[in-house]
Design an enzyme around this catalytic site. Structure first.
Site, PDB file in Angstrom:
ATOM      1  N   PHE A  23      10.095  53.405  76.812  1.00  0.00           N
ATOM      2  CA  PHE A  23       9.002  52.451  76.964  1.00  0.00           C
ATOM      3  C   PHE A  23       8.727  52.176  78.437  1.00  0.00           C
ATOM      4  O   PHE A  23       9.629  51.814  79.190  1.00  0.00           O
ATOM      5  CB  PHE A  23       9.414  51.154  76.254  1.00  0.00           C
ATOM      6  CG  PHE A  23       8.365  50.090  76.178  1.00  0.00           C
ATOM      7  CD1 PHE A  23       7.300  50.203  75.308  1.00  0.00           C
ATOM      8  CD2 PHE A  23       8.453  48.952  76.976  1.00  0.00           C
ATOM      9  CE1 PHE A  23       6.344  49.206  75.217  1.00  0.00           C
ATOM     10  CE2 PHE A  23       7.506  47.944  76.891  1.00  0.00           C
ATOM     11  CZ  PHE A  23       6.437  48.070  76.014  1.00  0.00           C
ATOM     12  N   SER A  91      16.299  54.966  75.030  1.00  0.00           N
ATOM     13  CA  SER A  91      15.715  53.647  74.834  1.00  0.00           C
ATOM     14  C   SER A  91      14.715  53.651  73.685  1.00  0.00           C
ATOM     15  O   SER A  91      15.076  53.926  72.546  1.00  0.00           O
ATOM     16  CB  SER A  91      15.095  53.170  76.147  1.00  0.00           C
ATOM     17  OG  SER A  91      14.790  51.803  76.103  1.00  0.00           O
ATOM     18  N   MET A  92      13.414  53.379  73.932  1.00  0.00           N
ATOM     19  CA  MET A  92      12.445  53.485  72.849  1.00  0.00           C
ATOM     20  C   MET A  92      12.326  54.931  72.376  1.00  0.00           C
ATOM     21  O   MET A  92      11.951  55.184  71.225  1.00  0.00           O
ATOM     22  CB  MET A  92      11.076  52.963  73.266  1.00  0.00           C
ATOM     23  CG  MET A  92      10.088  52.889  72.094  1.00  0.00           C
ATOM     24  SD  MET A  92       8.389  52.511  72.580  1.00  0.00           S
ATOM     25  CE  MET A  92       7.899  54.050  73.373  1.00  0.00           C
ATOM     26  N   ASP A 193      24.179  47.270  80.371  1.00  0.00           N
ATOM     27  CA  ASP A 193      22.787  47.609  80.123  1.00  0.00           C
ATOM     28  C   ASP A 193      21.985  46.319  80.209  1.00  0.00           C
ATOM     29  O   ASP A 193      22.232  45.375  79.468  1.00  0.00           O
ATOM     30  CB  ASP A 193      22.641  48.240  78.735  1.00  0.00           C
ATOM     31  CG  ASP A 193      21.255  48.814  78.477  1.00  0.00           C
ATOM     32  OD1 ASP A 193      20.271  48.254  78.999  1.00  0.00           O
ATOM     33  OD2 ASP A 193      21.160  49.814  77.745  1.00  0.00           O
ATOM     34  N   HIS A 222      21.099  51.185  82.119  1.00  0.00           N
ATOM     35  CA  HIS A 222      20.266  51.577  80.981  1.00  0.00           C
ATOM     36  C   HIS A 222      19.752  53.014  81.069  1.00  0.00           C
ATOM     37  O   HIS A 222      19.853  53.785  80.109  1.00  0.00           O
ATOM     38  CB  HIS A 222      19.078  50.615  80.852  1.00  0.00           C
ATOM     39  CG  HIS A 222      18.206  50.912  79.683  1.00  0.00           C
ATOM     40  ND1 HIS A 222      18.642  50.811  78.377  1.00  0.00           N
ATOM     41  CD2 HIS A 222      16.900  51.319  79.611  1.00  0.00           C
ATOM     42  CE1 HIS A 222      17.663  51.135  77.551  1.00  0.00           C
ATOM     43  NE2 HIS A 222      16.603  51.450  78.275  1.00  0.00           N
TER      44      HIS A 222
END
Length: 256
Positions: A23, A91-92, A193, A222
């Site tokens: 994202f 992530s996303m 994170d 992250h």
């Protein structure tokens, strides 16, 4: 366009790898992993998700439906060209990886780096609350959470509120459907994170119906694919994919 934000493709052998960025990010964050798959002989696709890689204003007009349609089409294309396909996301991109895994049980392996799954986890919920309370259309950036000095993610300097808030329902649906994942999963989880809570990976590991291997990354934040543990991720992902592609091939020969 942001620096190094172009999509990446590589022609290879009979096995495919779909690699998905996160994202507000871009293919730059996943290019090392995509290149590792390409170097290992995979046919690779790393698409640029709609609204990403250009300006936050472009992203403000896009939603989950746009991003999921893009990865669905990329997967379908790879599936036509390759015998088996693995999917990897950050992530996303991990959310999209889980979403594809729920829809396509024939995916050979799922690989996720700090996946976003739990929409009610504290860090993510705080971001959602900030979006709901925002006076304008944008929030401060969440990209480039990297421990390694001198390394920067090619990501937006602002978060568009509308697509951020749009993520809640898809994430809830993905979290509810975790038991539908039957493909083997490899999860890389950073000990520190600042964007996604570890509860997301924990939910995936505990509720999926397939085999799960969890690797903790002690030195990375992250965006671990660009951080201290990037080579560990690259090698581990390729090894995991190869192992399960081999198992799938042997199973196919046993039943032929």
């Amino acid at each position: 366009m942001l620096l190094d934000a172009e999509p990446f493709s590589a022609s290879g052998g009979q096995h495919g790898a779909l690699v998905i960025h996160g994202f507000t990010g871009s293919p730059q964050s996943m290019k090392p992993l995509a290149t590792a798959f390409a170097d290992a002989g995979f046919t690779v696709e790393l698409p640029l998700l709609p609204g990403h890689g250009t300006t936050p204003q472009d992203m403000a007009a896009t939603r989950w439906a746009d991003w999921s349609a893009t990865v669905e089409a990329a997967y379908a294309d790879l599936d036509k060209r390759c015998e088996r396909v693995v999917v990897a996301g950050l992530s996303m991109g991990g959310s999209l990886t889980a979403w594809l895994g729920q829809r396509h049980p024939d995916i050979a392996a799922l690989i996720a780096v700090n996946p976003l799954i739990d929409p009610h986890a504290p860090i993510w919920q705080a971001l959602i609350d900030a979006g709901k309370a925002a006076d304008g259309d944008f929030l401060e950036a969440v990209g480039s959470d990297i421990a390694l000095e001198g390394v920067t993610e090619s990501a937006y300097d602002a978060v568009p509120v509308a697509p951020l808030l749009d993520l809640t329902r898809p994430l809830e649906e993905i979290a509810d459907a975790l038991p539908r994942i039957t493909s083997p999963s490899l999860l890389f989880v950073s000990a520190q994170d600042h964007v996604v809570d570890p509860s997301s990976a924990q939910a995936w590991a505990e509720r999926t119906s397939g085999e799960v291997e969890v690797v903790e990354l002690a030195e990375s934040f992250h965006v671990a694919t660009l951080d201290h543990d990037r080579e560990r991720i690259n090698a581990g992902a390729v090894e995991f994919a190869r192992a399960h592609l081999t198992e799938a091939g042997q199973a196919g020969r046993r039943h032929s």
